[in-house]
Design an enzyme around this catalytic site. Structure first.
Site, short mmCIF file in Angstrom:
data_model
loop_
_atom_site.label_atom_id
_atom_site.label_comp_id
_atom_site.label_asym_id
_atom_site.label_seq_id
_atom_site.Cartn_x
_atom_site.Cartn_y
_atom_site.Cartn_z
N ASP A 171 0.88 -1.16 0.00
CA ASP A 171 0.00 0.00 0.00
C ASP A 171 0.93 1.22 0.00
O ASP A 171 2.12 1.11 0.34
CB ASP A 171 -0.88 -0.04 1.26
N ASP A 225 0.02 5.15 0.87
CA ASP A 225 -0.17 6.11 1.96
C ASP A 225 -0.11 5.42 3.32
O ASP A 225 -0.87 4.50 3.59
CB ASP A 225 -1.54 6.81 1.84
C1 BG6 Z 1 -5.69 6.07 0.36
C2 BG6 Z 1 -5.68 6.95 1.59
O1 BG6 Z 1 -4.41 5.56 0.15
O2 BG6 Z 1 -6.10 6.82 -0.78
C3 BG6 Z 1 -7.06 7.58 1.76
O3 BG6 Z 1 -5.36 6.20 2.73
C4 BG6 Z 1 -7.48 8.33 0.49
O4 BG6 Z 1 -7.05 8.45 2.86
C5 BG6 Z 1 -7.42 7.37 -0.70
O5 BG6 Z 1 -8.80 8.82 0.61
C6 BG6 Z 1 -7.78 8.02 -2.03
O6 BG6 Z 1 -6.75 8.91 -2.40
P1 BG6 Z 1 -6.84 9.98 -3.56
O7 BG6 Z 1 -5.42 10.50 -3.65
O8 BG6 Z 1 -7.26 9.28 -4.82
O9 BG6 Z 1 -7.82 11.01 -3.16
MG MG Z 2 -2.59 3.19 3.68
#
Ligand code: BG6
Ligand code: MG
Length: 216
Positions: A8, A10
């Site tokens: 993963d 984030d």
């Molecule tokens: C995930 C995060 O990796 O990505 C979430 O943990 C986030 O918090 C999700 O909402 C979607 O991300 P993005 O960048 O497409 O808005």
């Molecule tokens: Mg994550």
């Protein structure tokens, strides 16, 4: 035998959590939803942008149409993208570069499996792109975690069977997704002990017995 590791993004490889929070907080304040706080932000870990918006809107009292919600999610993403401009390799979490290099040396294939549509930008800006073979992200899928789609797409791109892959995750939704994909998981991050992953470590800078994980 494990042949691929799917990370993963984030909260596992990169610390974008604070930037997501800042962007959501700015939107919430503009909507007069001042009750939105860090605790609510934890519920957004690993969930899609639209579901994350619902977490914010639940703290307010107004109803929004689908069209309005899409515009709000886009506004948040504009704030987030602005913050991402400043991103560099200092945002990469401790142990991540070393772990990726070590796993490559062991002959494993590496993928990222993230629901974030900003994944390609983040990988480029942090220099993580050089350490990763394949990317499966929000741009490749229609269903977010806990659905297994993002990990199944990653395995397919690596040309591996699901059972040949291990997922590294910091969110409960991601661990459920890994299980649903038929993959073992390593839970990391602040909640690593409560994620119900097969393996656990506080972070990638901990001593992780990769040999055992690979040979299991
Ligand atoms: C995930 C995060 O990796 O990505 C979430 O943990 C986030 O918090 C999700 O909402 C979607 O991300 P993005 O960048 O497409 O808005
Ligand atoms: Mg994550």
């Amino acid at each position: 035998m494990i042949k691929g590791i799917i990370f993963d993004l984030d909260g596992v490889l990169v610390s974008t959590d604070e930037l997501h929070y800042k962007a959501w907080k700015k939107l919430a304040d503009e909507l007069g939803i001042t009750a939105f706080n860090k605790e609510d932000n934890e519920k957004q870990r690993g969930v899609s942008r639209m579901e994350s918006l619902e977490v914010v809107l639940q703290k307010g009292s107004k109803n929004y149409s689908q069209e309005e919600k899409e515009a709000l999610a886009e506004r948040k993403n504009d704030y987030y993208k602005e913050l991402l401009q400043e991103l560099d390799k200092s945002a990469v979490l401790p142990g991540a570069f070393d772990t990726l290099a070590d796993l490559r040396k062991r002959g494993l294939k590496i993928a990222v499996g993230s629901v974030s549509k900003n994944t390609p930008v983040i990988l480029e800006k942090t220099g993580l792109a050089d350490f990763i073979d394949k990317v499966s992200c929000g741009l490749d899928i229609t269903k977010s975690k806990p659905d297994p789609e993002v990990f199944l797409v990653a395995a397919k791109k690596l040309e591996l069977a699901p059972e040949e892959c291990v997922v590294v995750e910091d969110s409960a939704a991601g661990i459920v997704a890994a299980k649903a994909a038929g993959m073992k998981s390593l839970g990391v991050g602040p909640y690593y002990q409560s994620l119900e992953a097969v393996y656990e470590a506080r972070g990638l800078d901990e001593a992780i017995d990769w040999q055992t994980i690979i040979e299991a």
